[in-house]
Every structure is written in structure tokens, then in C-alpha cells.
Design an enzyme around this catalytic site. Structure first.
Site, PDB file in Angstrom:
ATOM      1  N   GLY A  49      -2.277  10.664   3.572  1.00  0.00           N
ATOM      2  CA  GLY A  49      -3.304   9.991   4.319  1.00  0.00           C
ATOM      3  C   GLY A  49      -3.714   8.859   3.717  1.00  0.00           C
ATOM      4  O   GLY A  49      -3.513   8.363   2.666  1.00  0.00           O
ATOM      5  N   GLN A  54      -7.916   0.996   2.508  1.00  0.00           N
ATOM      6  CA  GLN A  54      -7.387   0.982   1.193  1.00  0.00           C
ATOM      7  C   GLN A  54      -6.265  -0.187   1.112  1.00  0.00           C
ATOM      8  O   GLN A  54      -5.514  -0.180   0.191  1.00  0.00           O
ATOM      9  CB  GLN A  54      -6.566   2.545   1.106  1.00  0.00           C
ATOM     10  CG  GLN A  54      -7.692   3.560   0.994  1.00  0.00           C
ATOM     11  CD  GLN A  54      -6.994   4.789   0.847  1.00  0.00           C
ATOM     12  OE1 GLN A  54      -6.842   5.586   1.791  1.00  0.00           O
ATOM     13  NE2 GLN A  54      -6.725   5.332  -0.327  1.00  0.00           N
ATOM     14  N   CYS A  97      -6.035  10.748  -4.227  1.00  0.00           N
ATOM     15  CA  CYS A  97      -6.161   9.706  -3.390  1.00  0.00           C
ATOM     16  C   CYS A  97      -5.535   8.562  -3.951  1.00  0.00           C
ATOM     17  O   CYS A  97      -5.292   8.306  -5.307  1.00  0.00           O
ATOM     18  CB  CYS A  97      -7.951   9.209  -3.478  1.00  0.00           C
ATOM     19  SG  CYS A  97      -8.224   7.852  -2.564  1.00  0.00           S
ATOM     20  N   LEU A  98      -4.790   7.847  -3.072  1.00  0.00           N
ATOM     21  CA  LEU A  98      -3.966   6.762  -3.483  1.00  0.00           C
ATOM     22  C   LEU A  98      -4.590   5.543  -4.166  1.00  0.00           C
ATOM     23  O   LEU A  98      -4.078   4.707  -4.920  1.00  0.00           O
ATOM     24  CB  LEU A  98      -3.075   6.282  -2.324  1.00  0.00           C
ATOM     25  CG  LEU A  98      -2.172   7.225  -1.408  1.00  0.00           C
ATOM     26  CD1 LEU A  98      -1.495   6.616  -0.382  1.00  0.00           C
ATOM     27  CD2 LEU A  98      -1.010   7.780  -2.669  1.00  0.00           C
ATOM     28  N   HIS A 139     -11.702  13.777   4.093  1.00  0.00           N
ATOM     29  CA  HIS A 139     -11.413  12.662   3.077  1.00  0.00           C
ATOM     30  C   HIS A 139     -11.204  11.295   3.318  1.00  0.00           C
ATOM     31  O   HIS A 139     -11.857  10.306   3.058  1.00  0.00           O
ATOM     32  CB  HIS A 139     -10.085  13.217   1.947  1.00  0.00           C
ATOM     33  CG  HIS A 139      -9.926  12.203   0.952  1.00  0.00           C
ATOM     34  ND1 HIS A 139      -9.674  12.572  -0.314  1.00  0.00           N
ATOM     35  CD2 HIS A 139      -9.218  10.833   1.137  1.00  0.00           C
ATOM     36  CE1 HIS A 139      -9.266  11.532  -1.114  1.00  0.00           C
ATOM     37  NE2 HIS A 139      -9.144  10.563  -0.161  1.00  0.00           N
ATOM     38  N   GLU A 140     -10.367  11.222   4.342  1.00  0.00           N
ATOM     39  CA  GLU A 140     -10.113   9.832   4.968  1.00  0.00           C
ATOM     40  C   GLU A 140     -11.398   9.298   5.789  1.00  0.00           C
ATOM     41  O   GLU A 140     -11.669   7.896   5.433  1.00  0.00           O
ATOM     42  CB  GLU A 140      -9.049   9.782   5.786  1.00  0.00           C
ATOM     43  CG  GLU A 140      -7.565  10.291   5.204  1.00  0.00           C
ATOM     44  CD  GLU A 140      -7.194   9.594   4.315  1.00  0.00           C
ATOM     45  OE1 GLU A 140      -7.506   8.239   3.920  1.00  0.00           O
ATOM     46  OE2 GLU A 140      -6.619  10.174   3.076  1.00  0.00           O
ATOM     47  N   HIS A 143     -13.680   7.508   3.494  1.00  0.00           N
ATOM     48  CA  HIS A 143     -13.243   5.990   3.101  1.00  0.00           C
ATOM     49  C   HIS A 143     -13.705   4.989   4.068  1.00  0.00           C
ATOM     50  O   HIS A 143     -14.098   3.677   3.540  1.00  0.00           O
ATOM     51  CB  HIS A 143     -11.555   5.882   3.365  1.00  0.00           C
ATOM     52  CG  HIS A 143     -10.920   6.330   1.977  1.00  0.00           C
ATOM     53  ND1 HIS A 143     -10.996   5.783   0.582  1.00  0.00           N
ATOM     54  CD2 HIS A 143      -9.977   7.372   1.625  1.00  0.00           C
ATOM     55  CE1 HIS A 143     -10.075   6.277  -0.077  1.00  0.00           C
ATOM     56  NE2 HIS A 143      -9.590   7.228   0.586  1.00  0.00           N
TER      57      HIS A 143
HETATM   58 NI    NI Z   1      -8.132   8.668  -0.462  1.00  0.00          NI
END
Ligand code: NI
Length: 176
Positions: A49, A54, A97-98, A139-140, A143
């Protein structure tokens, strides 16, 4: 058609990640080009995701692909997602998380959520998400509010996570 581009992913403690993203007025070719880049960037990372913020674009856009290894790609696109209902029951799930590479911690999330969003073509969809889909969309969507999964951890664990990312990046920068 514009070729897809892999964009750099911002990592903690970059302040842009704390920004609140803005709604998209209309799903256009420009929006789709951004979503294509996001998907390419996510696959390259690799991750399941990615929110637009991001890659430094604070708009309410998310891409996701929950296909397991060996399965065909199943990209999903979410523009202006909204959570309409949240199941009270929560379960811990080990998240990563990236933007916080190599850090994995349990976070409690609702096991089922009802959401509304516009898809790749700007069509409105309303549906229930459960299991990994429910975890990932929560989660997304955090963000988009400038919230990271490490914000749910103790201050000690959060600081440790940020330091770990910074240290790894310093090592990368000197080519070690
Ligand atoms: Ni994330």
C-alpha cells in the site's frame, strides 16, 4: 501515454509525512498518471500500500495490491476514501510502512470497515473491507491525516524506530 516513473519514497522524520492531505476535485488523466507512478513505486519498493503523501504529494489518494506471491497483480486505487463505519472489534496486526523501513510492530485496528471512494475511473464505490484489506486501508488512510503507524507506539519505541531509519539512511548515503 506517459511512461510510469518510480518516485522517491519519503521516510521519517520527513515533515511532509505529517501533513494533512487534500481532497482531489476530479479524477483526471493527471490523477491517473500519479496513481500509475504510485503503483510502480509501490511494486518496486516492494510494498502492499502507498499513500500519495509518501511520495510528497499531499492528496487523498491511495494505491494498494494485496495479491499474494504467485497470484496475478490486483491493483486497487482509492481517491478521496472515507470510512463510513468501523466495527468495534479490534485485532492486533504486525504492520510495516515504506516510510519507516524495516520496522514492524503490532497495531490494533478494527477488523472490518465500510468505506466509500472513487476508483481509477472516478466511479464511486461503497464496500466493506475485512482482514488484511481492512488493516491496510486504515493504515493508508492514517497517512492522509499525517498519522504513521509508529504514532500508536510508546514514545520510546517510536523514537527508536525513527533513529533506526535515520541510521540506515546515513549508512546508505556513505555507501556502506
Ligand atoms: Ni505506511
Amino acid at each position: 501515454m506517459k511512461p510510469m516513473t518510480i518516485r522517491p519514497i519519503l521516510t521519517v522524520p520527513n515533515k511532509i509525512l505529517k501533513q494533512v492531505s487534500k481532497p482531489v476535485e476530479k479524477v483526471t488523466d493527471e490523477t491517473r498518471a500519479l496513481m500509475d507512478d504510485m503503483l510502480e513505486t509501490m511494486y518496486d519498493a516492494p510494498g502492499i500500500g502507498l499513500a500519495a503523501v509518501q511520495i510528497g504529494v499531499p492528496l487523498n489518494i491511495i494505491v494498494m495490491d494485496l495479491a499474494k506471491e504467485g497470484e496475478d497483480p490486483a491493483p486497487r486505487y482509492f481517491v478521496n476514501p472515507e470510512i463510513l463505519e468501523l466495527e468495534d472489534e479490534q485485532k492486533p496486526y504486525e504492520e510495516g510502512c515504506l516510510s519507516v523501513p524495516d520496522v514492524y510492530e503490532d497495531v490494533d485496528r478494527s477488523i472490518r470497515v465500510k468505506l466509500k471512494y472513487l476508483d481509477y475511473h472516478g466511479k464511486e464505490i461503497t464496500e466493506w473491507a475485512d482482514d488484511l484489506y481492512a488493516v491496510c486501508i486504515q493504515h493508508e488512510m492514517d497517512h492522509l491525516k499525517g498519522v504513521l503507524f509508529i504514532d500508536y507506539l510508546s514514545r520510546l519505541k517510536r523514537n527508536r524506530a525513527v533513529k533506526k531509519v535515520q541510521k540506515a539512511e546515513k549508512l546508505n548515503a556513505v555507501g556502506a
